[in-house]
Design a protein around this motif. Structure first.
Motif, mmCIF file in Angstrom:
data_model
loop_
_atom_site.group_PDB
_atom_site.id
_atom_site.type_symbol
_atom_site.label_atom_id
_atom_site.label_comp_id
_atom_site.label_asym_id
_atom_site.label_seq_id
_atom_site.Cartn_x
_atom_site.Cartn_y
_atom_site.Cartn_z
ATOM 1 N N ALA A 1 48.878 -8.203 -30.889
ATOM 2 C CA ALA A 1 48.128 -7.202 -31.658
ATOM 3 C C ALA A 1 46.699 -7.121 -31.150
ATOM 4 O O ALA A 1 46.171 -6.024 -30.901
ATOM 5 N N ARG A 2 46.070 -8.262 -30.971
ATOM 6 C CA ARG A 2 44.693 -8.291 -30.474
ATOM 7 C C ARG A 2 44.614 -7.747 -29.045
ATOM 8 O O ARG A 2 43.674 -7.035 -28.690
ATOM 9 N N GLY A 3 45.619 -8.067 -28.242
ATOM 10 C CA GLY A 3 45.616 -7.607 -26.860
ATOM 11 C C GLY A 3 45.688 -6.097 -26.742
ATOM 12 O O GLY A 3 44.931 -5.485 -25.976
ATOM 13 N N PHE A 4 46.577 -5.469 -27.513
ATOM 14 C CA PHE A 4 46.690 -4.010 -27.436
ATOM 15 C C PHE A 4 45.504 -3.324 -28.097
ATOM 16 O O PHE A 4 45.131 -2.219 -27.692
ATOM 17 N N LEU A 5 44.899 -3.974 -29.072
ATOM 18 C CA LEU A 5 43.673 -3.425 -29.649
ATOM 19 C C LEU A 5 42.582 -3.381 -28.584
ATOM 20 O O LEU A 5 41.849 -2.383 -28.451
ATOM 21 N N GLY A 6 42.490 -4.437 -27.811
ATOM 22 C CA GLY A 6 41.521 -4.467 -26.720
ATOM 23 C C GLY A 6 41.809 -3.424 -25.657
ATOM 24 O O GLY A 6 40.882 -2.789 -25.135
ATOM 25 N N LEU A 7 43.103 -3.225 -25.331
ATOM 26 C CA LEU A 7 43.467 -2.215 -24.344
ATOM 27 C C LEU A 7 43.093 -0.815 -24.820
ATOM 28 O O LEU A 7 42.626 0.017 -24.028
ATOM 29 N N MET A 8 43.307 -0.536 -26.111
ATOM 30 C CA MET A 8 42.916 0.761 -26.662
ATOM 31 C C MET A 8 41.430 1.013 -26.431
ATOM 32 O O MET A 8 41.028 2.089 -25.982
ATOM 33 N N GLN A 9 40.634 0.017 -26.765
ATOM 34 C CA GLN A 9 39.186 0.167 -26.653
ATOM 35 C C GLN A 9 38.753 0.322 -25.203
ATOM 36 O O GLN A 9 37.813 1.058 -24.891
ATOM 37 N N GLN A 10 39.461 -0.359 -24.307
ATOM 38 C CA GLN A 10 39.093 -0.327 -22.891
ATOM 39 C C GLN A 10 39.548 0.964 -22.217
ATOM 40 O O GLN A 10 38.760 1.617 -21.508
ATOM 41 N N GLN A 11 40.797 1.354 -22.441
ATOM 42 C CA GLN A 11 41.371 2.466 -21.694
ATOM 43 C C GLN A 11 40.910 3.839 -22.189
ATOM 44 O O GLN A 11 40.960 4.808 -21.435
ATOM 45 N N ALA A 12 40.506 3.920 -23.445
ATOM 46 C CA ALA A 12 40.186 5.238 -24.000
ATOM 47 C C ALA A 12 38.768 5.327 -24.539
ATOM 48 O O ALA A 12 38.452 6.221 -25.313
ATOM 49 N N ALA A 13 37.909 4.419 -24.135
ATOM 50 C CA ALA A 13 36.536 4.396 -24.668
ATOM 51 C C ALA A 13 35.824 5.726 -24.497
ATOM 52 O O ALA A 13 35.009 6.128 -25.340
ATOM 53 N N ALA A 14 36.149 6.451 -23.418
ATOM 54 C CA ALA A 14 35.429 7.683 -23.101
ATOM 55 C C ALA A 14 35.692 8.814 -24.092
ATOM 56 O O ALA A 14 34.908 9.757 -24.169
#
Length: 201
Positions: free
Chosen positions: A64-77
Protein backbone atom coordinates in the motif's frame (compact mmCIF):
# COMPACT_ATOMS: atom_id res chain seq x y z
CA UNK A 1 -0.62 4.42 -23.93
CA UNK A 2 -3.97 5.60 -22.62
CA UNK A 3 -5.87 2.55 -23.91
CA UNK A 4 -3.33 0.09 -22.47
CA UNK A 5 -3.50 1.81 -19.08
CA UNK A 6 -7.31 1.71 -19.12
CA UNK A 7 -7.26 -2.01 -19.93
CA UNK A 8 -4.72 -2.75 -17.21
CA UNK A 9 -6.78 -0.83 -14.65
CA UNK A 10 -9.92 -2.78 -15.55
CA UNK A 11 -8.06 -6.10 -15.39
CA UNK A 12 -6.68 -5.32 -11.93
CA UNK A 13 -10.23 -4.79 -10.67
CA UNK A 14 -11.67 -7.87 -12.42
CA UNK A 15 -8.96 -10.28 -11.30
CA UNK A 16 -9.15 -9.12 -7.68
CA UNK A 17 -12.96 -9.33 -7.53
CA UNK A 18 -12.97 -12.81 -9.11
CA UNK A 19 -10.20 -14.07 -6.77
CA UNK A 20 -7.84 -14.88 -9.65
CA UNK A 21 -4.94 -14.08 -7.39
CA UNK A 22 -2.14 -15.42 -9.56
CA UNK A 23 -3.24 -13.24 -12.45
CA UNK A 24 -3.80 -10.33 -10.08
CA UNK A 25 -0.26 -10.69 -8.74
CA UNK A 26 1.16 -10.73 -12.26
CA UNK A 27 -0.78 -7.60 -13.16
CA UNK A 28 0.33 -5.84 -9.98
CA UNK A 29 3.94 -6.65 -10.83
CA UNK A 30 3.45 -5.27 -14.36
CA UNK A 31 1.75 -2.16 -13.03
CA UNK A 32 4.58 -1.45 -10.60
CA UNK A 33 7.00 -1.15 -13.54
CA UNK A 34 4.79 1.12 -15.66
CA UNK A 35 5.97 4.53 -16.77
CA UNK A 36 2.67 6.20 -17.77
CA UNK A 37 2.62 8.49 -20.77
CA UNK A 38 1.48 12.06 -20.03
CA UNK A 39 -2.04 11.45 -21.37
CA UNK A 40 -2.37 8.26 -19.30
CA UNK A 41 -1.37 9.71 -15.93
CA UNK A 42 -4.95 10.34 -14.80
CA UNK A 43 -5.96 6.72 -15.49
CA UNK A 44 -2.73 5.56 -13.82
CA UNK A 45 -3.58 7.49 -10.65
CA UNK A 46 -7.09 6.02 -10.54
CA UNK A 47 -5.79 2.45 -10.91
CA UNK A 48 -3.02 3.00 -8.36
CA UNK A 49 -5.54 4.50 -5.93
CA UNK A 50 -7.65 1.35 -6.14
CA UNK A 51 -4.57 -0.79 -5.48
CA UNK A 52 -3.63 1.27 -2.42
CA UNK A 53 -7.20 0.88 -1.16
CA UNK A 54 -7.22 -2.90 -1.71
CA UNK A 55 -3.89 -3.39 0.06
CA UNK A 56 -4.86 -1.02 2.89
CA UNK A 57 -8.14 -2.80 3.58
CA UNK A 58 -6.22 -6.09 3.45
CA UNK A 59 -3.69 -4.89 6.01
CA UNK A 60 -0.78 -5.05 3.55
CA UNK A 61 1.17 -2.01 4.68
CA UNK A 62 4.26 -2.24 2.47
CA UNK A 63 2.56 -2.66 -0.93
CA UNK A 64 0.00 0.00 0.00
CA UNK A 65 2.77 2.42 0.93
CA UNK A 66 4.75 1.49 -2.16
CA UNK A 67 1.95 2.22 -4.62
CA UNK A 68 1.10 5.41 -2.77
CA UNK A 69 4.67 6.51 -3.36
CA UNK A 70 4.49 5.52 -7.03
CA UNK A 71 1.33 7.61 -7.47
CA UNK A 72 3.06 10.65 -6.04
CA UNK A 73 6.18 10.08 -8.12
CA UNK A 74 4.69 9.17 -11.50
CA UNK A 75 1.90 11.73 -11.63
CA UNK A 76 3.22 14.67 -9.60
CA UNK A 77 3.01 16.94 -12.65
CA UNK A 78 -0.79 16.73 -12.96
CA UNK A 79 -2.03 17.13 -9.39
CA UNK A 80 -1.97 20.94 -9.43
CA UNK A 81 -4.17 21.10 -12.53
CA UNK A 82 -6.31 17.94 -12.30
CA UNK A 83 -8.60 17.92 -9.23
CA UNK A 84 -9.92 14.44 -10.04
CA UNK A 85 -6.42 12.96 -10.03
CA UNK A 86 -5.68 14.81 -6.80
CA UNK A 87 -8.89 13.39 -5.36
CA UNK A 88 -7.82 9.83 -6.20
CA UNK A 89 -4.46 10.47 -4.52
CA UNK A 90 -6.05 11.91 -1.37
CA UNK A 91 -8.64 9.13 -1.26
CA UNK A 92 -5.94 6.47 -1.39
CA UNK A 93 -3.81 8.22 1.22
CA UNK A 94 -6.80 8.71 3.54
CA UNK A 95 -7.79 5.04 3.33
CA UNK A 96 -4.18 4.06 4.01
CA UNK A 97 -4.11 6.27 7.10
CA UNK A 98 -7.48 5.07 8.39
CA UNK A 99 -6.62 1.41 7.98
CA UNK A 100 -2.90 1.23 8.72
CA UNK A 101 -1.78 4.23 10.74
CA UNK A 102 -2.83 5.85 14.02
CA UNK A 103 -2.79 9.55 13.25
CA UNK A 104 -6.40 10.81 13.13
CA UNK A 105 -5.34 14.46 12.89
CA UNK A 106 -3.32 13.85 9.72
CA UNK A 107 -6.11 11.62 8.40
CA UNK A 108 -8.61 14.42 8.98
CA UNK A 109 -6.43 16.87 7.03
CA UNK A 110 -6.06 14.45 4.12
CA UNK A 111 -9.81 13.80 4.05
CA UNK A 112 -10.54 17.54 3.99
CA UNK A 113 -8.14 17.98 1.06
CA UNK A 114 -9.69 15.03 -0.76
CA UNK A 115 -13.21 16.34 -0.21
CA UNK A 116 -12.22 19.73 -1.65
CA UNK A 117 -10.68 18.05 -4.70
CA UNK A 118 -13.77 15.88 -5.22
CA UNK A 119 -16.01 18.95 -5.12
CA UNK A 120 -13.79 20.79 -7.60
CA UNK A 121 -13.92 17.78 -9.91
CA UNK A 122 -17.72 17.43 -9.47
CA UNK A 123 -17.05 13.80 -8.56
CA UNK A 124 -20.06 13.15 -6.34
CA UNK A 125 -19.35 9.49 -5.60
CA UNK A 126 -15.84 10.41 -4.49
CA UNK A 127 -17.33 13.28 -2.51
CA UNK A 128 -19.54 10.80 -0.63
CA UNK A 129 -16.55 8.58 0.10
CA UNK A 130 -14.36 11.43 1.28
CA UNK A 131 -17.19 12.85 3.39
CA UNK A 132 -17.49 9.49 5.09
CA UNK A 133 -13.76 9.28 5.72
CA UNK A 134 -13.73 12.81 7.11
CA UNK A 135 -16.56 11.97 9.47
CA UNK A 136 -14.76 8.84 10.68
CA UNK A 137 -11.53 10.80 11.21
CA UNK A 138 -13.42 13.24 13.45
CA UNK A 139 -14.87 10.29 15.37
CA UNK A 140 -11.35 8.97 15.96
CA UNK A 141 -10.39 12.43 17.24
CA UNK A 142 -13.26 12.21 19.74
CA UNK A 143 -15.15 15.06 18.05
CA UNK A 144 -18.48 13.22 18.01
CA UNK A 145 -20.70 16.24 17.30
CA UNK A 146 -18.76 17.21 14.18
CA UNK A 147 -18.42 13.58 13.10
CA UNK A 148 -22.14 12.88 13.31
CA UNK A 149 -23.06 16.15 11.59
CA UNK A 150 -20.73 15.37 8.70
CA UNK A 151 -21.95 11.80 8.41
CA UNK A 152 -25.63 12.77 8.50
CA UNK A 153 -25.00 15.25 5.68
CA UNK A 154 -23.09 12.52 3.88
CA UNK A 155 -26.03 10.14 4.16
CA UNK A 156 -28.27 12.80 2.59
CA UNK A 157 -25.79 13.10 -0.30
CA UNK A 158 -25.71 9.32 -0.69
CA UNK A 159 -29.50 9.20 -0.96
CA UNK A 160 -29.38 11.94 -3.61
CA UNK A 161 -26.93 9.85 -5.61
CA UNK A 162 -29.32 6.91 -5.31
CA UNK A 163 -26.59 4.25 -5.41
CA UNK A 164 -27.35 1.38 -2.98
CA UNK A 165 -23.69 0.68 -2.16
CA UNK A 166 -22.96 4.34 -1.46
CA UNK A 167 -26.02 4.54 0.79
CA UNK A 168 -24.95 1.38 2.64
CA UNK A 169 -21.46 2.79 3.19
CA UNK A 170 -22.89 6.09 4.47
CA UNK A 171 -25.16 4.25 6.93
CA UNK A 172 -22.28 2.06 8.12
CA UNK A 173 -20.01 5.06 8.76
CA UNK A 174 -22.74 6.87 10.69
CA UNK A 175 -23.45 3.73 12.73
CA UNK A 176 -19.75 3.31 13.53
CA UNK A 177 -19.46 6.94 14.62
CA UNK A 178 -22.55 6.67 16.84
CA UNK A 179 -21.16 3.51 18.39
CA UNK A 180 -17.97 5.33 19.40
CA UNK A 181 -20.07 7.89 21.30
CA UNK A 182 -21.40 5.03 23.45
CA UNK A 183 -24.52 6.67 24.90
CA UNK A 184 -27.78 4.72 24.93
CA UNK A 185 -29.54 6.93 22.31
CA UNK A 186 -26.48 6.78 20.04
CA UNK A 187 -26.17 3.00 20.42
CA UNK A 188 -29.88 2.58 19.75
CA UNK A 189 -29.63 4.59 16.54
CA UNK A 190 -26.49 2.71 15.51
CA UNK A 191 -28.29 -0.59 16.08
CA UNK A 192 -31.19 0.59 13.93
CA UNK A 193 -28.83 1.56 11.11
CA UNK A 194 -27.09 -1.80 11.34
CA UNK A 195 -30.42 -3.62 11.14
CA UNK A 196 -31.34 -1.52 8.13
CA UNK A 197 -28.07 -2.40 6.41
CA UNK A 198 -28.59 -6.10 7.08
CA UNK A 199 -32.19 -5.93 5.93
CA UNK A 200 -33.55 -7.27 9.22
CA UNK A 201 -35.45 -4.21 10.37
Amino acid sequence: SLRWMQTLGHMLTITSLTSRMQHFGELVEAFSAVQPSPEARGIYVEAASLLVSMFSFGGAREPARGFLGLMQQQAAAIFAEDPLALGWLKQAHTIYMLMLEADPLATCQLAQEGLRAAKLASARRMQALMGGFLGMAHALLGDHVESEALLRDNLVLAHRLGEPMTITHAKAWLAASLATRGTLPALTEAHGLAQDILGTK
